[in-house]
Design an enzyme around this catalytic site. Structure first.
Site, mmCIF file in Angstrom:
data_model
loop_
_atom_site.group_PDB
_atom_site.id
_atom_site.type_symbol
_atom_site.label_atom_id
_atom_site.label_comp_id
_atom_site.label_asym_id
_atom_site.label_seq_id
_atom_site.Cartn_x
_atom_site.Cartn_y
_atom_site.Cartn_z
ATOM 1 N N THR A 11 0.809 -1.218 0.000
ATOM 2 C CA THR A 11 0.000 0.000 0.000
ATOM 3 C C THR A 11 0.846 1.273 0.000
ATOM 4 O OG1 THR A 11 -0.121 0.120 2.419
ATOM 5 C CG2 THR A 11 -1.794 -1.209 1.308
ATOM 6 N N ASP A 12 0.152 2.362 -0.284
ATOM 7 C CA ASP A 12 0.783 3.677 -0.173
ATOM 8 C C ASP A 12 0.496 4.235 1.225
ATOM 9 O OD1 ASP A 12 -1.857 4.597 -0.189
ATOM 10 O OD2 ASP A 12 -1.767 5.301 -2.263
ATOM 11 N N LYS A 13 0.823 5.474 1.446
ATOM 12 C CA LYS A 13 0.677 6.097 2.762
ATOM 13 C C LYS A 13 -0.773 6.123 3.249
ATOM 14 C CE LYS A 13 2.372 10.096 5.255
ATOM 15 N NZ LYS A 13 3.152 11.317 5.172
ATOM 16 N N VAL A 48 -3.922 2.346 0.643
ATOM 17 C CA VAL A 48 -4.503 1.893 -0.622
ATOM 18 C C VAL A 48 -3.429 1.142 -1.403
ATOM 19 C CG1 VAL A 48 -5.471 2.680 -2.832
ATOM 20 C CG2 VAL A 48 -6.143 3.802 -0.695
#
Length: 135
Positions: free
Chosen positions: A20-22, A25
């Site tokens: 995921t990103d920050k 997601v």
């Protein structure tokens, strides 16, 4: 080109933090990795990639089309359905659908993979191998 009675298989995975990103997601390129994992698992029961490589075949992606529908999130379990839509002695068209456990569609995609030799030149598979892959 064979297009009927081809199996649809599924492969499950969990979304880990590193996917995921920050914002939690799933980063878009991870879907491509998941598709490759699903293709590998598809062939594991039919005719493993390793066996194809031992015969001098590699199956790279030639084209890719993906539609991101709903973002996959951290810690979701995802089920990827993969199916051969079309196949002949030189290429395979796969379709993919990725859902969470609540049956929410996350993404759908298609790839066309081609049979090549270790030098990257197109190499036709035999009718015998074609039958093994599609049984």
């Amino acid at each position: 080109m064979k297009t009927s009675n081809l199996k649809k298989k599924s492969f499950k995975l969990r979304v880990y933090y590193y996917d995921t990103d920050k914002m939690g997601v799933v980063y878009h390129s991870n879907y491509l990795k998941w598709m490759e994992m699903a293709r590998t698992e598809y062939f594991r029961d039919v005719f493993p990639y390793k066996n194809m490589e031992d015969m001098g075949f590699i199956l790279p992606v030639k084209t890719l089309n993906i539609e991101y529908v709903n973002s996959a999130q951290y810690d979701e379990e995802i089920e990827i359905f993969v199916k051969i839509e079309e196949i002949n002695n030189i290429k395979i068209k796969f379709s993919y659908e990725m859902y969470n456990l609540e049956n929410v569609l996350k993404a759908k995609a298609e790839t066309v993979n081609v049979f090549v030799d270790e030098n990257g030149k197109l190499k036709r598979i035999s009718n015998e191998l074609l039958k093994k892959i599609t049984k």
